[in-house]
Design a protein around this motif. Sequence first.
Motif: not given
Length: 184
Positions: A136-149, A174-184
């Motif tokens: 099991w795991n739990v997490g908390l994060g922040s995000y920023y949406k910009q058009k298709n990213k 304990i994990s720390i992650s950063a990511g980027i996603g794209f919609e197309f």
Amino acid sequence: SDLAYGVFLRWTHKWNDKLDFFVDGSVSKYKFEVAETKTLDEDSFTKAFAGVGLKYKFNQKHSIDTSVGIGESFLLNSENSTELKIDKVVIPSMSFSGSHILASFKNGYGLQGTWRAGGLLPTSQSGFDTEFGTYWNVGLGSYYKQKNKIFNIAIGYGQRSLKTDNIEQTNKDISISAGIGFEF
């Protein structure tokens, strides 16, 4: 273990407004350290995972995933009182997870909470018979949406328990992650 690093990739196909299909995979690199009075047969390992699943969106703020996959796990064994060895086993898994937007702002920023609970299915391989395990795991994060990213950063805490006929092991991380996603 020392600081581990890796990459996680997910490809998602949108079937309709409520349901998505996804394929994901990850590769992580670990380096282990032991007490000065002990030795470790090998101290650096790579761990991989691959899986498929479905994501159901209740609304814009809440979704749930169900997935199955196969991944590698580490088992710490002792050759004797001072010599340790890490064995790698491949274990099928299944999981349920959720994603919940806690706050969102008009400028594209937001705060998101996540959770995951799963099972490690019993296997027989390489001299090991594993029993049903859990994670099991739990997490908390922040995000920023910009058009298709979408950009995100998150922190999480989790636990993974696995048992064989002669070993019972629980790992916490304990994990720390950063990511980027794209919609197309």
